[in-house]
Scaffold this motif. Structure first.
Motif, PDB file in Angstrom:
ATOM      1  N   GLU A  45       0.833  -1.207   0.000  1.00 44.00           N
ATOM      2  CA  GLU A  45       0.000   0.000   0.000  1.00 44.00           C
ATOM      3  C   GLU A  45       0.865   1.252   0.000  1.00 44.00           C
ATOM      4  O   GLU A  45       0.574   2.213  -0.724  1.00 44.00           O
ATOM      5  CB  GLU A  45      -0.932   0.007   1.201  1.00 44.00           C
ATOM      6  N   LEU A  46       1.936   1.261   0.808  1.00 45.06           N
ATOM      7  CA  LEU A  46       2.818   2.421   0.836  1.00 45.06           C
ATOM      8  C   LEU A  46       3.522   2.616  -0.499  1.00 45.06           C
ATOM      9  O   LEU A  46       3.667   3.744  -0.974  1.00 45.06           O
ATOM     10  CB  LEU A  46       3.857   2.273   1.946  1.00 45.06           C
ATOM     11  N   ARG A  54       4.436   9.964  -0.604  1.00 38.14           N
ATOM     12  CA  ARG A  54       5.364   9.184   0.223  1.00 38.14           C
ATOM     13  C   ARG A  54       6.446  10.085   0.804  1.00 38.14           C
ATOM     14  O   ARG A  54       6.837   9.921   1.962  1.00 38.14           O
ATOM     15  CB  ARG A  54       6.014   8.070  -0.601  1.00 38.14           C
ATOM     16  N   LYS A  55       6.929  11.031   0.014  1.00 40.33           N
ATOM     17  CA  LYS A  55       7.952  11.959   0.488  1.00 40.33           C
ATOM     18  C   LYS A  55       7.402  12.810   1.630  1.00 40.33           C
ATOM     19  O   LYS A  55       8.089  13.060   2.618  1.00 40.33           O
ATOM     20  CB  LYS A  55       8.414  12.846  -0.669  1.00 40.33           C
ATOM     21  N   ASP A  56       6.146  13.238   1.524  1.00 36.95           N
ATOM     22  CA  ASP A  56       5.531  14.074   2.555  1.00 36.95           C
ATOM     23  C   ASP A  56       5.376  13.338   3.883  1.00 36.95           C
ATOM     24  O   ASP A  56       5.460  13.955   4.944  1.00 36.95           O
ATOM     25  CB  ASP A  56       4.170  14.584   2.095  1.00 36.95           C
ATOM     26  N   ILE A  57       5.138  12.040   3.844  1.00 41.42           N
ATOM     27  CA  ILE A  57       4.956  11.296   5.101  1.00 41.42           C
ATOM     28  C   ILE A  57       6.265  10.709   5.610  1.00 41.42           C
ATOM     29  O   ILE A  57       6.291  10.034   6.638  1.00 41.42           O
ATOM     30  CB  ILE A  57       3.894  10.181   4.972  1.00 41.42           C
ATOM     31  N   GLY A  58       7.380  10.955   4.889  1.00 42.37           N
ATOM     32  CA  GLY A  58       8.687  10.531   5.375  1.00 42.37           C
ATOM     33  C   GLY A  58       9.120   9.161   4.922  1.00 42.37           C
ATOM     34  O   GLY A  58      10.044   8.579   5.480  1.00 42.37           O
ATOM     35  N   PHE A  59       8.496   8.623   3.898  1.00 41.42           N
ATOM     36  CA  PHE A  59       8.867   7.320   3.361  1.00 41.42           C
ATOM     37  C   PHE A  59      10.090   7.500   2.484  1.00 41.42           C
ATOM     38  O   PHE A  59      10.082   8.285   1.543  1.00 41.42           O
ATOM     39  CB  PHE A  59       7.686   6.759   2.544  1.00 41.42           C
ATOM     40  N   ARG A  60      11.177   6.801   2.785  1.00 42.72           N
ATOM     41  CA  ARG A  60      12.432   6.991   2.065  1.00 42.72           C
ATOM     42  C   ARG A  60      12.374   6.395   0.671  1.00 42.72           C
ATOM     43  O   ARG A  60      11.753   5.378   0.439  1.00 42.72           O
ATOM     44  CB  ARG A  60      13.587   6.347   2.807  1.00 42.72           C
TER      45      ARG A  60
END
Length: 67
Positions: A45-46, A54-60
């Motif tokens: 899902e991520l 993804r960048k906004d929620i901190g996902f590398r």
């Protein structure tokens, strides 16, 4: 800290201890399988989200190099 100097095994009806450990083993294995499946679903899902979100929620990002 307690040290047992004498061990007296508890007598069980035949098969009770074996079936109990088998049930415990099955619960452990099914719990791990369910947990792994949930982790896999969350990762998918991520990864399906747009890059900006993804960048906004901190996902590398995968292409990020570290020094």
């Amino acid at each position: 800290m307690a040290i047992a100097l004498e061990h007296r095994p508890v007598r069980h009806a035949s098969g009770v201890q074996v079936s109990g450990s088998l049930v415990h083993l099955l619960r452990t294995v099914t719990g791990r399988l369910a947990s792994a499946w949930r982790r896999h679903r969350v990762e998918r899902e991520l990864e399906s989200l747009p890059f900006d979100l993804r960048k906004d929620i901190g996902f590398r990002a995968w292409d990020k190099t570290t020094r």
